[in-house]
Design an enzyme around this catalytic site. Structure first.
Site, PDB file in Angstrom:
ATOM      1  N   GLU A  53       0.838  -1.199   0.000  1.00 18.46           N
ATOM      2  CA  GLU A  53       0.000   0.000   0.000  1.00 18.46           C
ATOM      3  C   GLU A  53       0.876   1.254   0.000  1.00 18.46           C
ATOM      4  O   GLU A  53       1.849   1.355   0.757  1.00 18.46           O
ATOM      5  CB  GLU A  53      -0.871  -0.046   1.250  1.00 18.46           C
ATOM      6  CG  GLU A  53      -1.870   1.075   1.409  1.00 18.46           C
ATOM      7  CD  GLU A  53      -2.745   0.872   2.646  1.00 18.46           C
ATOM      8  OE1 GLU A  53      -3.706   1.639   2.802  1.00 18.46           O
ATOM      9  OE2 GLU A  53      -2.448  -0.050   3.460  1.00 18.46           O
ATOM     10  N   LYS A  89      -9.121   2.719  -2.477  1.00 20.90           N
ATOM     11  CA  LYS A  89      -9.439   2.009  -1.236  1.00 20.90           C
ATOM     12  C   LYS A  89     -10.831   2.393  -0.778  1.00 20.90           C
ATOM     13  O   LYS A  89     -11.227   3.566  -0.836  1.00 20.90           O
ATOM     14  CB  LYS A  89      -8.406   2.367  -0.169  1.00 20.90           C
ATOM     15  CG  LYS A  89      -8.493   1.571   1.123  1.00 20.90           C
ATOM     16  CD  LYS A  89      -7.303   1.892   2.030  1.00 20.90           C
ATOM     17  CE  LYS A  89      -7.301   1.074   3.305  1.00 20.90           C
ATOM     18  NZ  LYS A  89      -6.099   1.337   4.131  1.00 20.90           N
ATOM     19  N   CYS A  95      -5.649  -3.203   1.942  1.00 19.52           N
ATOM     20  CA  CYS A  95      -5.485  -3.345   3.388  1.00 19.52           C
ATOM     21  C   CYS A  95      -6.788  -3.498   4.155  1.00 19.52           C
ATOM     22  O   CYS A  95      -7.388  -4.559   4.188  1.00 19.52           O
ATOM     23  CB  CYS A  95      -4.655  -2.183   3.927  1.00 19.52           C
ATOM     24  SG  CYS A  95      -3.899  -2.574   5.536  1.00 19.52           S
ATOM     25  N   GLY A 130     -14.425 -60.229   8.525  1.00 21.63           N
ATOM     26  CA  GLY A 130     -13.396 -61.133   8.033  1.00 21.63           C
ATOM     27  C   GLY A 130     -12.041 -60.479   8.192  1.00 21.63           C
ATOM     28  O   GLY A 130     -11.815 -59.383   7.672  1.00 21.63           O
ATOM     29  N   GLY A 183      -5.480 -60.030   8.066  1.00 19.49           N
ATOM     30  CA  GLY A 183      -4.124 -59.645   8.435  1.00 19.49           C
ATOM     31  C   GLY A 183      -3.577 -58.546   7.550  1.00 19.49           C
ATOM     32  O   GLY A 183      -2.402 -58.180   7.645  1.00 19.49           O
ATOM     33  N   ASN A 206     -12.369 -65.470  -7.528  1.00 20.16           N
ATOM     34  CA  ASN A 206     -13.652 -64.962  -7.048  1.00 20.16           C
ATOM     35  C   ASN A 206     -14.459 -65.998  -6.278  1.00 20.16           C
ATOM     36  O   ASN A 206     -15.266 -65.650  -5.407  1.00 20.16           O
ATOM     37  CB  ASN A 206     -14.466 -64.420  -8.221  1.00 20.16           C
ATOM     38  CG  ASN A 206     -13.910 -63.105  -8.735  1.00 20.16           C
ATOM     39  OD1 ASN A 206     -13.003 -62.533  -8.136  1.00 20.16           O
ATOM     40  ND2 ASN A 206     -14.445 -62.624  -9.844  1.00 20.16           N
ATOM     41  N   THR A 252     -14.861 -53.964   4.696  1.00 20.65           N
ATOM     42  CA  THR A 252     -13.473 -53.530   4.864  1.00 20.65           C
ATOM     43  C   THR A 252     -12.905 -52.796   3.656  1.00 20.65           C
ATOM     44  O   THR A 252     -11.847 -52.185   3.750  1.00 20.65           O
ATOM     45  CB  THR A 252     -12.573 -54.743   5.162  1.00 20.65           C
ATOM     46  OG1 THR A 252     -12.611 -55.640   4.049  1.00 20.65           O
ATOM     47  CG2 THR A 252     -13.053 -55.482   6.408  1.00 20.65           C
TER      48      THR A 252
END
Length: 635
Positions: free
Chosen positions: A45, A114, A168, A354, A357, A440, A464
């Site tokens: 400014e 401004k 500003c 199910g 791990g 599958n 999951t």
């Protein structure tokens, strides 16, 4: 480059009331910004004279020098494709304004006054200046030329590069002009500032700028007056901030005694896409009678490269460790709250899961255990099954058994191999042929057991599958694809490891060790026989590509509808040195093919909680024909 534009905030050295010195420093900063490929650079400014001139603003000598200096500065921008926004005291008739002049290719193209003048405590701008609020459809003469003047200007450099200007205090008021500039089409707002420094003020300013960029779905660039302003009563720090739709893109070090430039490459295409599809932005019309004038600028060049762009490799994962930990805990809480509500509503007596791990089932088990705690129920209400098949390895099996023991679940084991062999016989399939049917059959056998046990125990099957698998269709239709409530459905693979790690930090050393081994285990459906050493033979990422790439593709494809060429370019930048371009291109082609051709699986997915801005539920976030063509994306 692909909608990216380089924005710069300059904080130049200055001498208060010395327009000649200051303008020379402005020119030096401008040249540096232009040499570095900036499309636009904003200065502080009143930088032509200095903000802290006080009653010298009433001096004819200073005002004349400021105007002459601004005109001369603009002339020196000839031949450059960089736009500059500088601040000066500007006299229009008998009225003095605190103004910003936009200079491009040798001329001042427009002047913005401004609007909000601070007049409290250390500020007394109304002593010197008038507000530009309400000035529209006006012009002003500077350097012998009439140029657009007013608060109704939006500057247009073509191809979506449109910006507005506020000064500003305009930002600090209740209804900043930038709100209307954004609604009028500006994708960036430049703020010429001279905020003094007070303890804690920089934090507030930073938050204000980033929040305003989010509210406007825009880039916001603020350049603050530096330490060479008068220190009679105040000190100015020269704060430069660049924000992008709520993200802090770049920031300088305050109190620097040399001139500085701060850069960020901002994706204007992404901002436009967010306004198009990610919010209610277009439900906010401009106030009746408000109009903006477009000031045409020379066409912006765009970023010459992406070295000032933020292109995280893992866009779903916060880069900051503390922020990542907080995000993971919040996501975990959302998952647990969703499952707890569903258990309460259905009055389910058990949760059936199910446990392989692997990453996904481990996270689902942790969520179920926390859900039991929230509901005041024993962990034994979780019936955790391990269902070893032809590809189950000792490592994943042992981790699954140990997890269930340490968490206190009811544990059951059913070896599915005999049932699968019977099914192979029933359908006339040679078990020596390890094809899709071979895989599958195992997945569906497992799901059948889980569903039947849930019915038998008055329970609910907890799914999951994660977001990455859903995007790629990497699941068996009506096998692991199906459950009664899917707690991981909007969590990508790259984030799941961090969720488990965050949980491990709060657990006992024994449980934490198992969780970390799960994290380190290669991702695999374990549907093909193990190798000769009994290790995992079927590694998902060797078959369909790295999940970090697919999650990257998914993020940019879904969130902003990025073009294929752009996604590949961004990936090449993000993963430079890790994956060569041809590898990225190959896996991207696979991503597109699978994403389109596996939509039929997404059209009938179970309920599950949304945890981030991207999800693929056909009920809430992604509605796509199951037979849409991918031809336009294969280029």
């Amino acid at each position: 480059m692909f909608g990216f534009y380089r924005l710069a905030a300059a904080v130049p050295k200055l001498k208060v009331a010395d327009a000649a010195f200051n303008t020379e420093e402005l020119r030096r900063c401008f040249r540096q910004a232009a040499e570095n490929g900036a499309d636009a650079v904003v200065f502080p400014e009143l930088c032509v004279t200095g903000y802290s001139c006080g009653d010298l603003f009433f001096q004819e000598r200073l005002l004349a020098a400021a105007e002459a200096a601004a005109v001369d500065f603009a002339a020196r921008t000839a031949g450059s494709r960089t736009v500059a926004v500088i601040g000066l005291p500007f006299r229009r008739g008998d009225v003095l304004f605190n103004a910003a002049a936009v200079a491009a290719d040798g001329a001042i193209r427009g002047i913005v006054p401004k609007c909000v003048l601070p007049n409290y405590r250390e500020f007394y701008e109304k002593r010197h200046f008038h507000s530009g609020r309400g000035i529209t459809d006006a012009t002003a003469c500077i350097g012998g030329r009439e140029v657009p003047f007013g608060a109704d200007l939006i500057f247009d450099g073509g191809a979506g590069f449109r910006f507005g200007v506020e000064i500003c205090e305009d930002l600090w008021c209740v209804l900043p002009p930038s709100l209307y500039l954004a609604l009028g089409g500006a994708r960036a707002v430049f703020n010429l500032s001279a905020g003094n420094e007070l303890a804690g003020k920089a934090d507030y300013r930073r938050e204000l700028v980033t929040q305003q960029s989010a509210r406007c779905l825009a880039a916001y660039v603020l350049a603050g007056a530096g330490v060479h302003e008068s220190t009679t009563d105040l000190v100015f720090g020269g704060h430069a901030i660049i924000a992008d739709n709520g993200r802090l893109a770049a920031e300088n070090r305050r109190f620097d005694r040399e001139s500085s430039l701060t850069y960020a490459d901002v994706d204007f295409e992404r901002l436009g896409a967010a306004r198009l599809s990610e919010s209610s932005f277009n439900d906010n019309p401009l106030p009746e009678g408000m109009r903006f004038r477009r000031v045409r600028l020379p066409e912006a060049a765009g970023s010459p490269d992406l070295r000032h762009a933020s292109i995280p490799r893992h866009p779903f994962v916060p880069e900051n460790a503390a922020g990542r930990r907080e995000r993971c805990r919040e996501i975990f809480d959302i998952q647990c709250a969703g499952l707890a509500k569903r258990i309460e509503h259905t009055r389910a007596k058990t949760m059936v899961i199910g446990i392989s791990g692997g990453l996904d089932s481990t996270l689902a088990l942790l969520v179920a255990a926390e859900c039991c705690r929230l509901l005041g129920r024993p962990a034994s209400d979780i019936i955790a099954f391990t269902l070893p098949g032809f590809g189950t390895t000792g490592r994943t099996y042992n981790n699954a058994v140990t997890l269930c023991r340490l968490l206190g679940t009811t544990f059951r084991e059913v070896d599915i191999k005999a049932a699968c062999l019977q099914h192979f016989s029933d359908i006339g399939h040679d078990p020596a042929i390890c094809d899709t049917a071979y895989e599958n059959v195992q997945a569906r056998e497992r799901t059948q057991i889980l569903m039947d046990v849930a019915n038998k125990t008055g329970g609910l099957v907890v799914g999951t599958g994660d977001l990455s698998e859903i995007a790629l269709g990497w699941s068996t239709y009506n096998g692991d694809h199906m459950s009664m409530y899917a707690v991981n459905c909007s969590i990508p693979k790259t984030l799941i490891r961090f969720l488990i790690e965050t949980t491990a930090e709060r657990e006992t050393p024994e449980l934490a060790a198992v969780l970390r081994d799960v994290i380190d285990t290669p991702v695999s459906p374990e549907l093909l026989p193990a190798d000769g050493d009994g290790a995992i033979n079927q590694k998902t990422e060797e078959l369909i590509g790295p999940y970090e790439l697919h999650d990257f593709f998914l993020y940019h494809f879904i969130k902003y509808g990025a073009e294929p060429e752009k996604i590949r370019c961004l990936a090449e930048n993000a993963f430079a040195g890790t994956y060569p371009p041809d590898v990225i291109g190959r896996w991207f082609a696979l991503f597109v093919r699978r994403f389109f051709r596996q939509q039929f699986k997404r059209s009938c997915v179970p309920d599950g909680p949304k945890v981030g801005t991207i999800a693929l539920s056909p009920r809430g976030d992604w509605r796509m024909p199951s037979d849409a063509s991918d031809a336009a994306w294969n280029c």
